[in-house]
Design a protein around this motif. Structure first.
Motif, PDB file in Angstrom:
ATOM      1  N   SER A   6       0.809  -1.228   0.000  1.00 29.82           N
ATOM      2  CA  SER A   6       0.000   0.000   0.000  1.00 29.82           C
ATOM      3  C   SER A   6       0.838   1.272   0.000  1.00 29.82           C
ATOM      4  CB  SER A   6      -0.924   0.014   1.229  1.00 29.82           C
ATOM      5  OG  SER A   6      -1.800  -1.080   1.218  1.00 29.82           O
ATOM      6  N   SER A  42     -12.074  -8.980   5.979  1.00 30.03           N
ATOM      7  CA  SER A  42     -10.674  -8.788   6.342  1.00 30.03           C
ATOM      8  C   SER A  42     -10.086 -10.065   6.930  1.00 30.03           C
ATOM      9  CB  SER A  42     -10.549  -7.634   7.338  1.00 30.03           C
ATOM     10  OG  SER A  42      -9.196  -7.389   7.658  1.00 30.03           O
ATOM     11  N   SER A 154       0.091   6.934   4.015  1.00 30.47           N
ATOM     12  CA  SER A 154      -1.195   7.157   3.340  1.00 30.47           C
ATOM     13  C   SER A 154      -1.088   8.148   2.183  1.00 30.47           C
ATOM     14  CB  SER A 154      -2.226   7.671   4.350  1.00 30.47           C
ATOM     15  OG  SER A 154      -1.800   8.893   4.925  1.00 30.47           O
ATOM     16  N   ALA A 227      -1.308  -5.726   8.191  1.00 28.16           N
ATOM     17  CA  ALA A 227      -2.487  -5.803   7.327  1.00 28.16           C
ATOM     18  C   ALA A 227      -3.742  -5.350   8.062  1.00 28.16           C
ATOM     19  CB  ALA A 227      -2.675  -7.240   6.820  1.00 28.16           C
ATOM     20  N   ALA A 230      -8.954  -1.265   4.419  1.00 24.55           N
ATOM     21  CA  ALA A 230      -8.530  -0.011   3.777  1.00 24.55           C
ATOM     22  C   ALA A 230      -8.913   1.202   4.608  1.00 24.55           C
ATOM     23  CB  ALA A 230      -9.143   0.088   2.382  1.00 24.55           C
ATOM     24  N   LEU A 233      -6.052   2.598   6.924  1.00 28.99           N
ATOM     25  CA  LEU A 233      -4.813   3.167   6.399  1.00 28.99           C
ATOM     26  C   LEU A 233      -4.519   4.534   7.020  1.00 28.99           C
ATOM     27  CD1 LEU A 233      -2.437   3.097   4.442  1.00 28.99           C
ATOM     28  CD2 LEU A 233      -3.972   3.890   2.636  1.00 28.99           C
ATOM     29  N   HIS A 237      -3.185   3.304  10.779  1.00 29.11           N
ATOM     30  CA  HIS A 237      -1.887   2.745  10.409  1.00 29.11           C
ATOM     31  C   HIS A 237      -0.826   3.824  10.240  1.00 29.11           C
ATOM     32  CE1 HIS A 237      -3.920  -1.182   8.823  1.00 29.11           C
ATOM     33  NE2 HIS A 237      -3.881  -1.103  10.138  1.00 29.11           N
ATOM     34  N   TRP A 256       2.829  -3.230   3.719  1.00 28.67           N
ATOM     35  CA  TRP A 256       1.501  -2.941   4.244  1.00 28.67           C
ATOM     36  C   TRP A 256       0.452  -3.442   3.244  1.00 28.67           C
ATOM     37  CZ3 TRP A 256       0.561  -0.306   8.946  1.00 28.67           C
ATOM     38  CH2 TRP A 256       1.711   0.184   9.582  1.00 28.67           C
ATOM     39  N   HIS A 258      -3.822  -4.003   2.487  1.00 28.77           N
ATOM     40  CA  HIS A 258      -5.163  -3.556   2.884  1.00 28.77           C
ATOM     41  C   HIS A 258      -6.237  -4.181   1.997  1.00 28.77           C
ATOM     42  CE1 HIS A 258      -2.549  -0.417   4.606  1.00 28.77           C
ATOM     43  NE2 HIS A 258      -3.463  -0.369   5.556  1.00 28.77           N
ATOM     44  N   ASN A 259      -7.279  -4.690   2.636  1.00 28.50           N
ATOM     45  CA  ASN A 259      -8.402  -5.231   1.872  1.00 28.50           C
ATOM     46  C   ASN A 259      -9.430  -4.142   1.590  1.00 28.50           C
ATOM     47  OD1 ASN A 259      -9.013  -5.891   4.948  1.00 28.50           O
ATOM     48  ND2 ASN A 259     -10.992  -5.708   3.937  1.00 28.50           N
ATOM     49  N   ARG A 301      -8.297  -6.920  -2.615  1.00 31.43           N
ATOM     50  CA  ARG A 301      -8.140  -5.462  -2.705  1.00 31.43           C
ATOM     51  C   ARG A 301      -9.332  -4.772  -3.350  1.00 31.43           C
ATOM     52  NH1 ARG A 301      -4.514  -3.737  -6.066  1.00 31.43           N
ATOM     53  NH2 ARG A 301      -3.516  -5.662  -6.783  1.00 31.43           N
TER      54      ARG A 301
END
Length: 465
Positions: A6, A42, A154, A227, A230, A233, A237, A256, A258-259, A301
């Motif tokens: 990510s 997730s 991000s 992980a 999304a 993020l 995160h 990193w 993210h789903n 994703r």
């Protein structure tokens, strides 16, 4: 193995910090309410990631936390009159039971925020000593200006005007981006003694402290993969990464992942919108494995739009796997097909390309059925096919049921008792050579959409939709 990072915003080759080992941390739920489809998605996505690494021969350490102290939990305490422990233990147990229904394996370590308070206090104390955190009247805050890489995760840009207007609203806070590490205690709220004041942890700090406690490596990166959804993020995160950099002079994670979001009728699923589809409601109507397969079949994703029609179509795809399993169930498995194994692993090693993997699975099912149609007594083909299906169980977490039991899902216990009684009566009628009665019982069951199969191990039955 290639994964989408990510931060770099591209697929990159996975290179572990330590050869043949992978450390993964996944943000778990805040346990103040029932889990929803977003939590399920997730959990399933990163359960698959873990299974793929295991299949590739890695030693995997997988950690998923429970946030069990938080503003939402405190509000729940006030509303319900229940203790923090009563609320959080109830929802943790329900979450784990629902994850098991989805064939999501338990994490190797499942830390709770309340069990990590001493480590959190030490973490914050160190940050204060390094002057990357500061005190206000209501808590301890992280000073984002001390992290020159802040927002690098991000890639966000915060306008100066917005920053200034927000700072004016809270004069003690140096910058609107600064966030609470520790919240000083209020009356009738859970609190813990600390050198810098009695209070409780903020949200972001717990994950950094848990990672340092359970997973952290020395060197440039503490763990291989961090992980989560999304929606985490930013800021979650981003803030985790910043505080760890400033406290430990390390990057929190090398990669990193993210789903995507879950939507219902095209809207992002949200409790505030009133469209949060609780997992318990979905499991009341569909089997956990069908739900798992449905959520698994879309790339992790991609955003996922829940549709009952799509779910039922996905179930038909799963039904085909179980119909094949019925054909080989009583045969001892042999070695699985190396070509099939390779095709599945190659697909999933490409950032969990589930579409390609499931296409390989469908091809295997079609080919196996063709072989068995041509030669129904080919035990060697059946043995390989059975091994392939067992491989799918381990790799994808589907196909775990007895195939006859699978086709009984949705039949109530009372109905099962009635069906089994009729099957026993039919068996007795056949034993008494009363074939007319036996046929009448079969016809009666067929009217109830129950199909009988007489096998070497006895009469089996299934519900015909």
């Amino acid at each position: 193995m290639f994964i989408y990072d990510s931060v770099q915003k591209k697929k990159v080759p996975f290179i572990p910090i330590k050869e043949n080992e992978v450390k993964i941390y996944v943000c778990g739920p805040t346990v103040y309410d029932d889990a929803h489809l977003g939590h399920a998605r997730s959990a399933i996505a990163f359960d698959l990631l873990r299974r793929v690494f295991v299949s590739l021969g890695y030693t995997v350490t997988f950690v998923k936390n429970f946030t069990d102290i938080d503003d939402k939990i405190i509000n729940k305490m006030k509303e319900s009159g229940k203790s923090l422990e009563e609320i959080t233990s109830f929802y943790i147990e329900r979450y784990k039971n629902e994850m098991h229904a989805l064939h999501v394996n338990d994490a190797d370590i499942e830390p709770k925020a309340t069990e990590t308070v001493s480590e959190i206090i030490t973490f914050i104390d160190t940050m204060l000593g390094k002057k990357v955190a500061y005190a206000t009247s209501d808590g301890i805050y992280f000073d984002t200006s001390k992290d020159d890489k802040y927002l690098s995760l991000s890639h966000r840009v915060i306008e100066e005007e917005a920053s200034q207007s927000r700072v004016a609203q809270k004069e003690e806070k140096k910058d609107q981006r600064d966030f609470a590490l520790w919240k000083f205690s209020k009356a009738n709220e859970p609190s813990y003694p600390a050198p810098f004041g009695v209070g409780r942890p903020g949200w972001h700090i717990e994950c950094s402290a848990m990672i340092e406690k359970h997973l952290a490596s020395s060197g440039d990166f503490q763990i291989d993969i961090h992980a989560g959804g999304a929606d985490l993020l930013f800021p979650h995160h981003e803030n985790e990464a910043a505080q760890t950099r400033c406290k430990s002079d390390q990057e929190l994670a090398k990669y990193w992942m993210h789903n995507g979001f879950v939507t219902i009728s095209g809207e992002k699923m949200s409790k505030s919108l009133g469209n949060s589809f609780f997992l318990k409601d979905a499991l009341a109507n569909y089997s956990g494995e069908v739900l798992r397969f449905y959520l698994l079949a879309t790339h992790y994703r991609a955003n996922f739009n829940f549709s009952e029609e799509d779910l039922l179509n996905t179930k038909k795809r799963l039904d085909k796997l179980y119909r094949l399993k019925k054909r080989v169930f009583e045969i001892t498995p042999s070695e699985l097909s190396s070509n099939f194994k390779t095709s599945m692993i190659e697909a999933l090693s490409d950032d969990l390309n589930i579409s390609k993997a499931l296409a390989s699975m469908d091809e295997m099912i079609s080919y196996a059925n063709e072989m068995l149609d041509a030669n129904p007594k080919d035990k060697a083909s059946k043995a390989v096919t059975h091994a392939n299906l067992i491989w799918i169980e381990a790799l994808l977490g589907i196909g775990l049921y007895n195939p006859y039991t699978y086709f009984q899902i949705g039949v109530s216990d009372a109905e099962k008792v009635e069906i089994e009684a009729l099957i026993e009566n039919r068996a007795q009628a056949k034993k008494d050579k009363d074939f007319t009665k036996a046929d009448e019982i079969r016809t009666l069951l067929e009217k109830k959409q129950i199909q009988l199969m007489d096998t070497a191990s006895g009469t089996q039955w299934e519900k015909v939709n």
